[in-house]
Design a protein around this motif. Structure first.
Motif, PDB file in Angstrom:
ATOM      1  N   LEU A 126      -9.035  12.071   8.406  1.00 17.24           N
ATOM      2  CA  LEU A 126      -9.879  11.620   7.308  1.00 17.24           C
ATOM      3  C   LEU A 126     -11.269  12.211   7.460  1.00 17.24           C
ATOM      4  CD1 LEU A 126      -8.823   7.848   7.145  1.00 17.24           C
ATOM      5  CD2 LEU A 126      -8.051   9.716   5.668  1.00 17.24           C
ATOM      6  N   SER A 127     -12.029  12.120   6.387  1.00 14.84           N
ATOM      7  CA  SER A 127     -13.380  12.690   6.402  1.00 14.84           C
ATOM      8  C   SER A 127     -14.315  11.930   7.341  1.00 14.84           C
ATOM      9  CB  SER A 127     -13.962  12.678   4.980  1.00 14.84           C
ATOM     10  OG  SER A 127     -13.977  11.348   4.472  1.00 14.84           O
ATOM     11  N   ASP A 128     -14.035  10.647   7.559  1.00 16.24           N
ATOM     12  CA  ASP A 128     -14.894   9.847   8.443  1.00 16.24           C
ATOM     13  C   ASP A 128     -14.491   9.953   9.906  1.00 16.24           C
ATOM     14  OD1 ASP A 128     -12.529   8.520   8.353  1.00 16.24           O
ATOM     15  OD2 ASP A 128     -13.370   6.593   7.673  1.00 16.24           O
ATOM     16  N   GLY A 129     -13.562  10.843  10.223  1.00 13.04           N
ATOM     17  CA  GLY A 129     -13.132  11.019  11.598  1.00 13.04           C
ATOM     18  C   GLY A 129     -11.897  10.244  11.977  1.00 13.04           C
ATOM     19  N   GLY A 130     -11.440   9.342  11.112  1.00 13.28           N
ATOM     20  CA  GLY A 130     -10.243   8.570  11.390  1.00 13.28           C
ATOM     21  C   GLY A 130      -8.989   9.309  10.983  1.00 13.28           C
ATOM     22  N   VAL A 131      -7.882   8.645  11.103  1.00 15.57           N
ATOM     23  CA  VAL A 131      -6.598   9.226  10.712  1.00 15.57           C
ATOM     24  C   VAL A 131      -5.843   8.209   9.881  1.00 15.57           C
ATOM     25  CG1 VAL A 131      -6.415  10.769  12.711  1.00 15.57           C
ATOM     26  CG2 VAL A 131      -5.514   8.443  12.863  1.00 15.57           C
ATOM     27  N   GLU A 132      -4.861   8.717   9.107  1.00 12.34           N
ATOM     28  CA  GLU A 132      -3.977   7.856   8.345  1.00 12.34           C
ATOM     29  C   GLU A 132      -2.568   8.436   8.414  1.00 12.34           C
ATOM     30  OE1 GLU A 132      -4.959   7.771   4.251  1.00 12.34           O
ATOM     31  OE2 GLU A 132      -4.949   9.953   3.998  1.00 12.34           O
ATOM     32  N   PRO A 133      -1.543   7.604   8.266  1.00  9.66           N
ATOM     33  CA  PRO A 133      -0.176   8.105   8.362  1.00  9.66           C
ATOM     34  C   PRO A 133       0.139   9.048   7.198  1.00  9.66           C
ATOM     35  CG  PRO A 133      -0.174   5.824   7.629  1.00  9.66           C
ATOM     36  CD  PRO A 133      -1.585   6.137   8.013  1.00  9.66           C
ATOM     37  N   ASP A 183      -0.172  11.862   2.067  1.00  8.86           N
ATOM     38  CA  ASP A 183      -0.672  10.703   2.816  1.00  8.86           C
ATOM     39  C   ASP A 183       0.132   9.453   2.436  1.00  8.86           C
ATOM     40  OD1 ASP A 183      -2.412   8.785   0.877  1.00  8.86           O
ATOM     41  OD2 ASP A 183      -2.573  10.902   0.212  1.00  8.86           O
ATOM     42  N   LEU A 184       0.247   8.537   3.395  1.00  5.18           N
ATOM     43  CA  LEU A 184       0.927   7.234   3.187  1.00  5.18           C
ATOM     44  C   LEU A 184      -0.076   6.087   3.268  1.00  5.18           C
ATOM     45  CD1 LEU A 184       4.115   7.785   5.406  1.00  5.18           C
ATOM     46  CD2 LEU A 184       3.854   8.204   2.959  1.00  5.18           C
ATOM     47  N   GLY A 185      -1.314   6.329   2.918  1.00  2.00           N
ATOM     48  CA  GLY A 185      -2.346   5.300   3.039  1.00  2.00           C
ATOM     49  C   GLY A 185      -2.083   4.070   2.192  1.00  2.00           C
ATOM     50  N   SER A 186      -1.454   4.243   1.033  1.00  3.53           N
ATOM     51  CA  SER A 186      -1.219   3.086   0.165  1.00  3.53           C
ATOM     52  C   SER A 186      -0.125   2.181   0.709  1.00  3.53           C
ATOM     53  CB  SER A 186      -0.841   3.570  -1.245  1.00  3.53           C
ATOM     54  OG  SER A 186       0.349   4.365  -1.189  1.00  3.53           O
ATOM     55  N   ALA A 187       0.808   2.729   1.520  1.00  2.00           N
ATOM     56  CA  ALA A 187       1.914   1.925   2.049  1.00  2.00           C
ATOM     57  C   ALA A 187       1.432   0.823   2.991  1.00  2.00           C
ATOM     58  CB  ALA A 187       2.935   2.821   2.745  1.00  2.00           C
TER      59      ALA A 187
END
Length: 568
Positions: free
Chosen positions: A174-181, A204-208
């Motif tokens: 992610l842009s803030d340095g984090g990650v998402e599935p 990305d599976l962020g909504s799941a």
């Protein structure tokens, strides 16, 4: 009030709360044992919570798997449509080895892939690394600009098989340095006159997780609500069931305590109503029978009292005549003189029996009252031993007093206590087989006690259980030597209980008998153990040696029928 006092006062509620908190487990355990309603509700809530927990976990796992599966199928379909559209565009184009046209076509394919797919993370890599003048350059966009997201195993699978789609779960930055599935989907794309390319889409599976979190939160809220609802329903149902049971238990306790007029309320026609009617019928029957027995007992008590009183006058006359005849027995012939002695002895025994019957009738009627006065039990025991010394000498018995305590005065009825001690000592002399008798007096802060220990034949356990029964004798054929009436121990037990004390007995064949009278110092009841244990235990062996009783009592084979002939 000073600061120190205020601090102490403020700390007291905290300490009280802490003490109350520490007592919660004990209170809950007591409530668990005593309350059927609490125990049933707690078990119901625990089992319900367990069932809902298992159901919620199962539903959450199932929904999570379904969400992932549906999202995966969705992105596979999306990438398949975009790839097919791009491949169709490539197949319909006529570039015929022109590098410029091929590059324009490749740029058009990139736009088509972006328009037809729902992601902007797309990458394409040429499989054949042979130099070509017309082959367009590889391209990456979005999250796939970092080639490290695409594992070597996924790239090998895409290169080896052009007919399938391949996918792999990854963590998208992610842009803030984090990650998402996320998911990376790979397949081949054929470029005419150039060869195959590896084509990858990243979704990305962020909504799941958000959807799953919402569903799980909803499940937990509904589960907690169900637990509370089921708990309330269980409490209401149990209240309607346990309330009649509680009423029945309370009514039974009052009936057992002697309130014969208590009855269960009967409501409706259900099982509890049937129970109430049956209980009330049983209570009516018990009340009727108890009243009949009480009336019969009252008649018997009145009969014994009336007969005893009525016999007083003729017995007095007979006693005077017997005394006069006995005083002149020397003037009679030997046979007549012996008859005069027997007549006088039996008249005295009859008078004693009549006195005991009158005392028993007073106990039965509940009209006995104590005449309390401060008395030293040790001094009282010494007086009784002195008064019975002649009887002990006749039986060649040595009576010894051991009094480590009991000298301080205690409120008691000295006449009744003296009668108890005389009875116990008389029985010990008669049944002690001529062996020494030890009278022990001791005390503690709560009570005083006196024990009378003989080393005679002793009694069987069955005889010990019945030794306080009226007119009961272990061996009816055994001759009485001191004129007992068979009521002495029963009256002694009544005197002990009248003082709020107790009269205990221990006996064993071949070892003798030990009676212990214990009286409370105050409050009219005994708290704790007696200062003198009834069972001598191992200490009895050293006492026997100290008394010089080295020869044991020989118990006859028929001791089951001859043990302790009738203590009175």
């Amino acid at each position: 009030m000073g600061p120190a006092t205020a601090a102490v006062a403020a700390s007291r509620p905290k300490m009280a709360v802490w003490r109350d908190w520490r007592s919660w487990p004990e209170n809950l355990a007591s409530l668990w044992r005593r309350s059927l309603r609490f125990r049933t509700i707690l078990i119901t809530l625990a089992l319900t919570a367990l069932a809902i927990l298992v159901a919620c976990i199962w539903m959450a796992v199932t929904i999570q798997n379904d969400l992932f599966t549906s999202r995966r199928d969705q992105v596979l379909d999306d990438s398949q449509r975009a790839t097919q559209a791009a491949q169709l565009q490539l197949d319909n184009a006529a570039v015929q080895g022109d590098a410029a046209q091929t590059q324009l076509l490749w740029s058009s394919v990139q736009r088509t892939l972006g328009e037809r797919s729902s992601t902007n993370s797309i990458a394409a890599f040429r499989i054949d690394q042979t130099p070509s003048a017309i082959a367009p350059q590889n391209f990456t966009s979005g999250a796939l600009e970092s080639v490290d997201l695409i594992s070597e195993s996924l790239r090998s699978a895409v290169r080896d098989d052009a007919s399938k789609q391949w996918w792999q779960s990854v963590a998208l930055p992610l842009s803030d340095g984090g990650v998402e599935p996320g998911i990376v989907v790979g397949q081949q794309l054929q470029l005419p006159s150039v060869g195959p390319y590896e084509l990858y889409f990243a979704y990305d599976l962020g909504s799941a997780p958000q959807t799953l979190g919402f569903i799980q939160g909803t499940l937990w809220v509904v589960g907690i609500g169900l637990i509370l609802l089921i708990g309330a329903i269980a409490w209401f149902v149990l209240r309607s069931v346990t309330t009649p049971i509680g009423e029945a238990a309370e009514t039974s306790a009052r009936l057992a305590a002697g309130d014969l007029g208590v009855r269960l309320p009967v409501r409706g026609e259900d099982e509890f109503a049937t129970l109430g009617r049956s209980f009330n019928a049983m209570a009516d029957s018990l009340e009727s029978q108890i009243k009949e027995l009480a009336d019969l007992s009252l008649v018997q008590q009145r009969f014994v009292s009336d007969v005893s009183h009525e016999l007083r006058t003729p017995l007095t006359t007979i006693r005077l005549a017997a005394d006069m005849i006995n005083d002149h027995r020397d003037d009679f012939e030997p046979g007549t003189a012996r008859a005069a002695e027997l007549l006088n002895a039996q008249v005295q025994r009859f008078e004693t029996l009549l006195t005991d019957l009158l005392e028993i009738s007073r106990y039965d009627a509940g009209s006995v009252q104590l005449e309390l006065e401060p008395t030293s039990l040790a001094h009282l025991a010494e007086d009784v031993i002195g008064s019975m010394q002649q009887l002990a000498d006749q039986h060649h018995t040595d009576v010894r007093l051991v009094a480590p305590g009991g000298y301080s005065p205690v409120e008691m009825d000295p006449r009744r206590v003296r009668r108890v001690v005389r009875n116990l000592l008389g029985n010990a002399i008669e049944h002690g087989e001529g062996r020494p008798i030890v009278v022990t007096v001791d005390s503690d802060q709560q009570s005083v006690a006196i024990g009378v220990r003989d080393y005679g034949l002793g009694m069987k356990p069955d005889d010990v259980d019945r030794v306080f029964d009226r007119f009961w004798r272990a061996d009816p054929s055994r001759k009485r030597t001191i004129g007992g009436t068979g009521l002495g121990l029963s009256i002694s037990l009544g005197d002990a209980r009248l003082h709020g004390g107790e009269l205990a007995v221990w006996s064993e064949l071949g070892r003798g008998t030990h009676f212990v009278l214990t009286l409370p110092r105050q409050n009219g009841r005994i708290e704790g153990a007696s200062p003198i244990p009834a069972d001598p235990g191992e200490d009895d062996i050293s006492a026997v040696d100290a008394l010089g009783l080295t020869q044991p009592i020989i118990v006859p084979k028929d001791a089951s029928s001859t043990s302790k002939g009738g203590r009175t």
